[in-house]
Design an enzyme around this catalytic site. Structure first.
Site, mmCIF file in Angstrom:
data_model
loop_
_atom_site.group_PDB
_atom_site.id
_atom_site.type_symbol
_atom_site.label_atom_id
_atom_site.label_comp_id
_atom_site.label_asym_id
_atom_site.label_seq_id
_atom_site.Cartn_x
_atom_site.Cartn_y
_atom_site.Cartn_z
ATOM 1 N N LYS A 1 -9.232 7.690 30.294
ATOM 2 C CA LYS A 1 -9.209 6.563 29.361
ATOM 3 C C LYS A 1 -7.788 5.982 29.216
ATOM 4 C CE LYS A 1 -13.595 6.553 28.891
ATOM 5 N NZ LYS A 1 -14.454 7.555 28.312
HETATM 6 C C1 LIG Z 1 -15.905 8.066 28.002
HETATM 7 C C2 LIG Z 1 -16.933 7.447 27.168
HETATM 8 C C3 LIG Z 1 -17.502 8.112 26.073
HETATM 9 C C4 LIG Z 1 -17.266 9.560 25.796
HETATM 10 O O1 LIG Z 1 -15.955 9.883 25.539
HETATM 11 P P1 LIG Z 1 -15.569 11.431 25.415
HETATM 12 O O2 LIG Z 1 -14.231 11.402 24.742
HETATM 13 O O3 LIG Z 1 -15.515 11.975 26.808
HETATM 14 O O4 LIG Z 1 -16.606 12.089 24.594
HETATM 15 C C5 LIG Z 1 -18.374 7.428 25.260
HETATM 16 N N1 LIG Z 1 -18.710 6.157 25.516
HETATM 17 C C6 LIG Z 1 -18.216 5.486 26.566
HETATM 18 C C7 LIG Z 1 -18.613 4.056 26.782
HETATM 19 C C8 LIG Z 1 -17.333 6.111 27.442
HETATM 20 O O5 LIG Z 1 -16.872 5.468 28.519
#
Ligand SMILES: *Cc1c(COP(=O)(O)O)cnc(C)c1O
Length: 406
Positions: free
Chosen positions: A207
């Site tokens: 991210k």
């Molecule tokens: C990555 C992601 C999540 C989950 O994030 P985590 O921190 O791994 O739980 C949720 N929604 C979207 C759209 C994502 O891309």
């Protein structure tokens, strides 16, 4: 660092012989940007004697509140998935309730709904933004509907004005899946600054900023934030116990007041997050420049380029997802194989929920119900985009894409 060397070697290969073959290092799809400051902060935490949720988490939460402009309460959690679940639970959403979200998202969004005992109700997307189709939301509302979870796909804000209006009219909560939206703005307001009842961010490794695993919720209502804080760690309330114990004798005391979770963030992760958050706008500027270059360089190809933010607004530029036109000389799948053969790792965001056997059988959904999501999925390729990507590595990716598509 290893990862840095990987990029540098790709760069040298491109410069020296123009052709990067699978024998050479690949261009990764994504790469965290971890510098000496992050390493020092983590080492300092490791040496401090306090590893789990503590002063660094508190500082990270305060920094986050400042980052989004104040007037909200931030709660650090172990992931965005956990954060969505805690936010739903903090609003009392559970058994028998329905929550509307997008078919075109990562399964985590819908799984958090299932985990509190509620039912995800999926909406198709607007093909121009790939965000939830606002016009579809109202037709899916039933007496059981309690909340909407919009997803800011790739970092482009959903129409929060329209979603807020629908929610007010029907008495629904809005919890944003802001996993891609750091930093994103809607109508000049940064996502997370009370753009809804709660915004949930992800610090997963790919991210826009990362703590390895981690997340943050911002709450508009401090009373709900307080409930969520209790839920985050086993449902423990130390204040209640303190009220009934003799002063000074309660350092060991606590009381379980709710069906809580184990979803707190470690101070090790928070140490990393504090530094990453300081760099978030610089990261964004670099990704944004890379997006401008992609947009210009790919303009003549038979593809739909990603939508831009409305003028004056910020698109986090977390993902760069192109869609191959039906008259492209190559299929989506063959394009990804061709890129991989050139040493470039691409991805697809997302495999819509309706294509997974679990969601098909548990929700009774199928492709025919989501024509835009289905079509986007069939045409979509996510190209590598990360802030430490060098100009020459990007030029190499562009050349590879052009060779396959032109
Ligand atoms: C990555 C992601 C999540 C989950 O994030 P985590 O921190 O791994 O739980 C949720 N929604 C979207 C759209 C994502 O891309």
């Amino acid at each position: 660092m290893n990862s840095r060397r990987l990029i540098d070697s790709a760069e040298i290969n491109v410069a020296e012989d123009e052709i990067l073959t699978p024998r050479h290092q690949k261009v990764p799809f994504s790469l965290p940007d971890i510098g000496q400051q992050e390493i020092d902060a983590v080492v300092e935490c490791l040496r401090s004697g306090w590893l789990t949720t503590g002063s660094r988490c508190v500082a990270f939460e305060q920094d986050f509140t400042r980052f989004v402009g104040g007037d909200v309460e931030s709660l650090a959690v172990s992931s965005c998935t956990a954060g969505l679940e805690i936010a739903l639970a903090a609003f009392g959403i559970g058994e028998g309730d329905e929550v509307i979200t997008s078919d075109f998202t990562f399964s985590a969004t819908a799984m958090s709904i299932v985990h509190v005992g509620a039912k995800p109700v999926l909406a198709d997307i607007d093909p121009s933004t790939l965000n939830i189709d606002i016009a579809k939301i109202e037709s899916l509302i039933t007496p059981r509907t309690k909340a909407i979870i919009p997803v800011h796909y790739a970092g482009l804000a959903c129409d929060m004005t329209a979603i807020g209006d629908i929610a007010r009219r029907h008495g629904l909560r809005v919890i944003e899946d802001a996993a891609h939206a750091l930093p994103t703005t809607w109508n000049g307001r940064i996502i997370g600054n009370a753009t809804s009842d709660a915004s949930v961010f992800s610090f997963y490794a790919t991210k826009t900023i990362t703590t390895g695993e981690g997340g943050m919720i911002t709450f508009a209502d401090p009373a709900v934030a307080k409930r969520a804080r209790t839920l985050r760690l086993h449902g423990i309330d130390r204040d209640i116990f303190a009220r009934y114990s003799a002063a000074g004798s309660n350092s060991w005391g606590y009381e379980i007041v709710a069906r809580g979770y184990k979803s707190n963030l470690t101070d090790i992760a928070a140490a990393l997050g504090i530094v990453q958050l300081k760099r978030a706008w610089d990261f964004y500027k670099r990704r944004s420049a890379l997006v401008d270059i992609y947009d210009a360089a790919l303009a003549e190809l038979p593809i739909v380029r990603p939508p831009r933010a409305p003028s004056g607004d910020v698109h986090a530029s977390h993902l760069y997802a192109i869609r191959l036109n039906s008259d492209a000389a190559i299929s989506r799948d063959a394009f990804i194989v061709g890129m991989a053969e050139a040493g470039v790792n691409c991805s697809v965001h997302f495999i819509p929920l309706h294509r997974h056997s679990y969601w098909r059988s548990s929700l009774g959904v199928s492709a025919g119900m989501f024509p835009h999501s289905q079509q986007a999925f069939e045409q979509l390729v996510t190209l590598p985009l990360f802030n430490s990507m060098t100009d020459s590595v990007q030029a190499y990716v562009i050349e590879a894409a052009r060779r396959l598509l032109a």
